[in-house]
Design an enzyme around this catalytic site. Structure first.
Site, PDB file in Angstrom:
ATOM      1  N   CYS A 153      45.140  43.600  34.204  1.00  0.00           N
ATOM      2  CA  CYS A 153      45.527  44.514  35.284  1.00  0.00           C
ATOM      3  C   CYS A 153      45.630  43.761  36.614  1.00  0.00           C
ATOM      4  CB  CYS A 153      44.506  45.628  35.474  1.00  0.00           C
ATOM      5  SG  CYS A 153      43.905  46.352  33.968  1.00  0.00           S
ATOM      6  N   ASP A 154      44.669  42.873  36.873  1.00  0.00           N
ATOM      7  CA  ASP A 154      44.516  42.326  38.223  1.00  0.00           C
ATOM      8  C   ASP A 154      44.755  40.824  38.337  1.00  0.00           C
ATOM      9  OD1 ASP A 154      43.763  44.889  39.057  1.00  0.00           O
ATOM     10  OD2 ASP A 154      41.702  44.539  38.430  1.00  0.00           O
ATOM     11  N   CYS A 198      39.292  43.788  34.412  1.00  0.00           N
ATOM     12  CA  CYS A 198      40.523  43.762  33.620  1.00  0.00           C
ATOM     13  C   CYS A 198      41.469  42.684  34.127  1.00  0.00           C
ATOM     14  CB  CYS A 198      41.182  45.134  33.672  1.00  0.00           C
ATOM     15  SG  CYS A 198      42.774  45.168  32.853  1.00  0.00           S
TER      16      CYS A 198
END
Ligand code: NDP
Length: 313
Positions: A138-139, A135
Site C-alpha cells: 500500500c505504502d 502494508c
C-alpha cells in the site's frame, strides 16, 4: 420488517468468496458483506505464487477480483457494508450491518480474516501517517530511493522486505531472534538481496524524527553481556509481525483460543452453534494460506447447505 436470508457470509477474502461460490451454486441465494477491506488481506499483497492453478503467479488484487466475479456469476449478492454486531442466541440469527440494518438469517459463515498486528509502541501512534505502515504494497511507493525498515522474521516480513527492495535504496529487516521463521526459499531471497540488511537479535525501542519518521532506536542482544544500543536512519517503518483474528464481535457467542481464533469442531468449519460456521484465517491458527482459507470456505458452504436441508429450511 427485517430482511430475512438463508445464508449470510461475513467477509470477502478467499474464504468468504469461495463460500459464496459454493452457496450460490447450491441455490442458497447467499448474501455476502465485504467489510472494511473488500477482497481481504490478499489485496495488500503483491504476487501470489502458491495458489494452485496459476503457474506464472497472479497478483493478490487480481485473484480476489476473479473470485468475486466467479461468486457474482452464480448470483451471490455481494454488498458493501460492515457487520457491527451479531446475536446468535437463537435461530434465526441476527446480524447488524453498519450499526443500522438488522438481517435475520438461518445460517452464518464467519470469514472475517485477520488484521496486521502492531508492536504497541507509543511511537507507532505518534508517527501514524508519518512513516509507520503495516502494508508495504500500500505504502511502499512513497519511499522511492529512501531507507526503510521492516520488523518481523516470518514470510510476510520477508515478502515485504523483497517488495520494498525494488523501490527503496536500502531495507533493514529487524528480527528479534537469531533466526528467521520464514520459509527457506524466502530466507534465501532475502539473504541474497544486496539491498536488504538483516539485523538479527535486534528489538525496536522507539522511533525518532521531527513529525515524520527519520530514524529508529534499537537494542541489540537485549539482556546479554554485550547488549548494545543501535540507531538506524530510516524514512519508513513497516510492521510485519503477524496478525490478529477479527473475531471480537463474535466472542459473546463463539469460543475462541487465547489469541482470538474461533474454535471449530476439529476437521470441520462447524462452531458450537448449529448453523454458524467459521472459515479462513479467523479460525485458522496453523496454516493461514489463501488456498486453505478457500478450502474451509467451501466446507462451510457445504455444511450450511446440509444444515438447511436437514432443517427443511
Ligand atoms: P508469523 O507469525 O509467521 O511471523 C511473525 C514474525 O514476527 C515472527 O518472526 C515473530 O518473531 C515476529 N514478531 C512477532 N511479534 C513480534 C514483536 N512484538 N516484536 C518483534 N517481532 C515480533 O506471521 P506472518 O505474517 O509472517 O505469516 C503468517 C502466516 O502466513 C505464516 O504461516 C506464513 O507462512 C504465511 N505467509 C505465507 C506467504 C507466502 O507463502 N507467500 C506470505 C506471507 C505469509 P518470532 O519468530 O520471534 O516469534
Amino acid at each position: 420488517m427485517n430482511e430475512k436470508q438463508r445464508c449470510l457470509i461475513i467477509g470477502s477474502g478467499p474464504a468468504g468468496y469461495t463460500a459464496a461460490i459454493y452457496a450460490a451454486r447450491a441455490n442458497l441465494a447467499p448474501v455476502l458483506y465485504e467489510g472494511l477491506q473488500p477482497g481481504g488481506q490478499l489485496t495488500t499483497t503483491t504476487d501470489v505464487e502458491n495458489f494452485p492453478g496459476y503457474p506464472e503467479g497472479i497478483t493478490g488484487p487480481e485473484l480476489m477480483e476473479d473470485l468475486k466475479k466467479q461468486a457474482t456469476r452464480f448470483g451471490a449478492d455481494i454488498r458493501y457494508g460492515m457487520v457491527t454486531s451479531v446475536d446468535f442466541s437463537a435461530a434465526p440469527y441476527k446480524v447488524t450491518v453498519d450499526n443500522e440494518k438488522t438481517i435475520e438469517t438461518e445460517t452464518v459463515i464467519v470469514a472475517t480474516g485477520a488484521t496486521a498486528k502492531y508492536l504497541g509502541l507509543p511511537d507507532e501512534t505518534k508517527y501514524a501517517g508519518g512513516g509507520v505502515s503495516a502494508c508495504a504494497t500500500c505504502d511502499g511507493f512513497f519511499y522511492r530511493n529512501m531507507k526503510v525498515a521492516v520488523v518481523g522474521g516470518g514470510d510476510t516480513a520477508a515478502e515485504e522486505a523483497m517488495y520494498l527492495s525494488n523501490i527503496a535504496e536500502k531495507v533493514y529487516l529487524i528480527i528479534r531472534k537469531d533466526y528467521m521463521r520464514a520459509s527457506q526459499i524466502m530466507q534465501d531471497r532475502v539473504m541474497n538481496n544486496p539491498k536488504i540488511e538483516v539485523l538479527f537479535e535486534h528489538e525496536i525501542v522507539g522511533l525518532t524524527g521531527d513529525r515524520v519518521v527519520q530514524g529508529a532506536d534499537l537494542v541489540k542482544r537485549r539482556g546479554k553481556e554485550d547488549e548494545e544500543k543501535v540507531h538506524i536512519e530510516i524514512d519508513g517503518f513497516f510492521l510485519a509481525i503477524g496478525h490478529k483474528p477479527n473475531s471480537d464481535i463474535f466472542k459473546p457467542y463463539l469460543e475462541t483460543d487465547e489469541v482470538g481464533y474461533i474454535k471449530t469442531i476439529p476437521g470441520t468449519p462447524k462452531t458450537a452453534i448449529p448453523g454458524v460456521f467459521a472459515a479462513g484465517d479467523v479460525a485458522d491458527p496453523h496454516y493461514r494460506q489463501a488456498v486453505t482459507a478457500a478450502g474451509t470456505g467451501c466446507q462451510a458452504a457445504i455444511e450450511a447447505e446440509r444444515y438447511l436441508t436437514e432443517k427443511g429450511l
